[in-house]
Design an enzyme around this catalytic site. Structure first.
Site, PDB file in Angstrom:
ATOM      1  N   THR A  75      98.454 -75.847 -63.669  1.00  0.00           N
ATOM      2  CA  THR A  75      99.072 -76.382 -61.947  1.00  0.00           C
ATOM      3  C   THR A  75     100.576 -74.909 -61.940  1.00  0.00           C
ATOM      4  OG1 THR A  75      98.417 -77.959 -61.923  1.00  0.00           O
ATOM      5  CG2 THR A  75     100.335 -77.424 -60.176  1.00  0.00           C
ATOM      6  N   THR A 243     112.378 -77.194 -73.590  1.00  0.00           N
ATOM      7  CA  THR A 243     111.631 -77.403 -74.685  1.00  0.00           C
ATOM      8  C   THR A 243     110.349 -77.619 -74.817  1.00  0.00           C
ATOM      9  OG1 THR A 243     113.832 -78.630 -75.258  1.00  0.00           O
ATOM     10  CG2 THR A 243     111.792 -79.477 -76.759  1.00  0.00           C
ATOM     11  N   CYS A 330      90.083 -87.889 -50.598  1.00  0.00           N
ATOM     12  CA  CYS A 330      90.998 -88.903 -50.408  1.00  0.00           C
ATOM     13  C   CYS A 330      92.429 -88.488 -49.328  1.00  0.00           C
ATOM     14  CB  CYS A 330      90.800 -89.538 -50.581  1.00  0.00           C
ATOM     15  SG  CYS A 330      90.929 -91.539 -49.751  1.00  0.00           S
TER      16      CYS A 330
HETATM   17  C1  LIG Z   1      92.227 -78.877 -63.322  1.00  0.00           C
HETATM   18  C2  LIG Z   1      93.078 -77.794 -62.964  1.00  0.00           C
HETATM   19  C3  LIG Z   1      93.560 -77.090 -62.347  1.00  0.00           C
HETATM   20  C4  LIG Z   1      94.968 -77.872 -62.711  1.00  0.00           C
HETATM   21  O1  LIG Z   1      95.659 -78.316 -64.531  1.00  0.00           O
HETATM   22  P1  LIG Z   1      96.428 -79.191 -64.459  1.00  0.00           P
HETATM   23  O2  LIG Z   1      96.261 -78.659 -66.343  1.00  0.00           O
HETATM   24  O3  LIG Z   1      96.124 -80.807 -64.172  1.00  0.00           O
HETATM   25  O4  LIG Z   1      97.624 -78.831 -63.960  1.00  0.00           O
HETATM   26  C5  LIG Z   1      94.352 -75.389 -62.092  1.00  0.00           C
HETATM   27  N1  LIG Z   1      92.804 -75.571 -62.010  1.00  0.00           N
HETATM   28  C6  LIG Z   1      91.520 -75.247 -62.357  1.00  0.00           C
HETATM   29  C7  LIG Z   1      90.306 -74.318 -61.552  1.00  0.00           C
HETATM   30  C8  LIG Z   1      91.073 -76.895 -62.780  1.00  0.00           C
HETATM   31  O5  LIG Z   1      90.524 -77.492 -63.128  1.00  0.00           O
END
Ligand SMILES: *Cc1c(COP(=O)(O)O)cnc(C)c1O
Length: 406
Positions: A75, A243, A330
């Site tokens: 993310t 960090t 949801c």
């Molecule tokens: C799980 C996922 C994310 C988010 O990853 P995180 O490390 O949980 O923030 C982003 N893009 C895709 C395609 C994902 O499957």
């Protein structure tokens, strides 16, 4: 994992590989250093461990270790890539192209960019989930700075034609970013061969720990820069302060090393199990539809609609012992059908009747046999109770029925 409960939701997150946990443990106790502490051995050891992990991750995707920026996950990496490029290249243009089937981390970052004054094109996909390359090229304007297209879809497993997209980007001098979270560590992913300039991925989708991810940023031909979204100590070459999560990064590195060594055999084994599962439903359950392209697809994923059965209700018949995802999301007020399946052209009912099966390294054939049994029995049970199914079996044309409004 317990032998009773079956985890088939590996696209949501994977369990940590025990070898990953073993590699991390010393960095909680005996080696507690901050990798930015330059004046004592604890700091040096932490820095060495981070360097090693950075190299393991770089080796997995065949890039230079200097091109890996650690983040808290995919993310954050998606946000850094999109907003960072938008801010850095504003003078060149303000237009970004992406797909309607992207992950929310990309779509919501793009929404924010629109609020900041950017323009975003959200391209539809074809019925099988693949991008239409001609439509993609036609969407490019002289203001386009970035095309962001995910490598493999998290709901369907569909793999986009990355090489062809890279060629289009190259031809038009546009940067190419990819959320490769679902592909890295599962299939060979080599951004340099595909013309990908920025690529996001994460530890916890490849048997590493949660809370650590990375953004690959191309350093040469072209030298890509992103504006930092987190200001502070200037870590990660100024692109991401904070960090470093040393134990997490060590685990992520170990997960990358294991993936490099084992992905080929894992993928072969899981594709066989996935195909067995899929064929069992296709052969012995009525009105079953596989969603998305089945040729350009991740080896461990299948997304299946069981017509006239609500996925959420179906899951309730077995969710005490089997973890899957449904094609319903949801929201605050209601269950919304998956926007990804809607973008593939499914109606609300087929989207709501879908289940995603995502297999992983620790699933066994015995488990798959039990899943086939549980899900087939659940579908039968739901249909036995369903007046709609009865009407369908009686040959009533459900499309033409005029439902009474309440
Ligand atoms: C799980 C996922 C994310 C988010 O990853 P995180 O490390 O949980 O923030 C982003 N893009 C895709 C395609 C994902 O499957």
């Amino acid at each position: 994992m317990s032998s009773e409960k079956i985890y088939l939701d590996n696209n949501a997150t994977t369990p940590c590989d025990p070898r990953v946990v073993d590699a991390m443990i010393p960095f909680f106790y005996d080696l507690p250093g901050n990798a930015a502490s330059r004046n004592h051995p604890f700091g040096w050891e932490a820095e060495d461990a981070v360097d090693k992990a950075r190299q393991q991750i770089a080796d997995l995707i065949q890039v230079d270790a200097k091109e890996i920026i650690f983040t808290s996950g995919a993310t954050e990496a998606d946000n850094l890539a999109l907003k960072g490029v938008y801010e850095m290249y504003q003078r060149k243009g303000n237009h970004i192209i992406t797909l309607q089937t992207e992950h929310k981390a990309v779509l919501d970052a793009c929404k924010k960019i629109e609020k900041m004054g950017g323009e975003v094109t959200y391209l539809p996909v074809q019925g099988d989930g693949l991008v239409d390359l001609a439509a993609l090229e036609a969407a490019i304007t002289d203001k386009t700075i970035l095309i962001s297209i995910m490598y493999a879809n998290n709901e369907t497993g569909v793999i986009q034609p990355m090489k062809e997209i890279g060629e289009i980007c190259e031809k038009h001098g546009v940067l190419f970013m990819s959320d490769a979270t679902q592909a890295v560590g599962k299939i060979p992913v080599h951004p340099k061969e595909l013309g990908i300039h920025l690529m996001a991925f994460t530890g916890h989708k490849m048997y590493g720990p949660k809370g650590v991810g990375a953004l690959f940023v191309n350093r040469k031909n072209p030298r890509v820069k992103v504006t930092a979204q987190m200001d502070g100590g200037g870590h990660e070459r100024g692109m991401r302060s904070g960090t470093l999560n040393v134990p997490g990064i060590v685990g992520f590195g170990k997960a990358a090393e294991i993936a490099g060594a084992e992905m080929e055999q894992d993928a072969k084994r899981l594709a066989k199990l996935r195909d067995k599962l899929e064929q069992a439903f296709v052969n012995s359950v009525e009105e079953v539809y596989i969603n998305g392209n089945t040729e350009h697809r991740m080896p461990h994923v299948t997304n299946i609609s069981f017509k006239h059965v609500e996925g959420e209700g179906l899951m309730m018949t077995f969710n005490q012992h089997l973890a899957l995802s449904s094609g319903s999301a949801c929201t605050s007020a209601s269950l919304e059908p998956s926007y990804v399946l809607i973008a593939l052209g499914l109606g609300d009912d087929l989207a709501h009747s879908s289940l995603r099966f995502s297999l992983g390294r620790f699933n066994t054939e015995a488990e798959i046999d039990r899943v086939i049994e549980s899900v087939s029995a659940g579908v039968q049970h739901m249909r036995d109770l369903s007046p709609i199914w009865e009407m369908y079996k009686d040959g009533v044309d459900l499309e033409s029925v005029e439902w009474q409004e309440h």
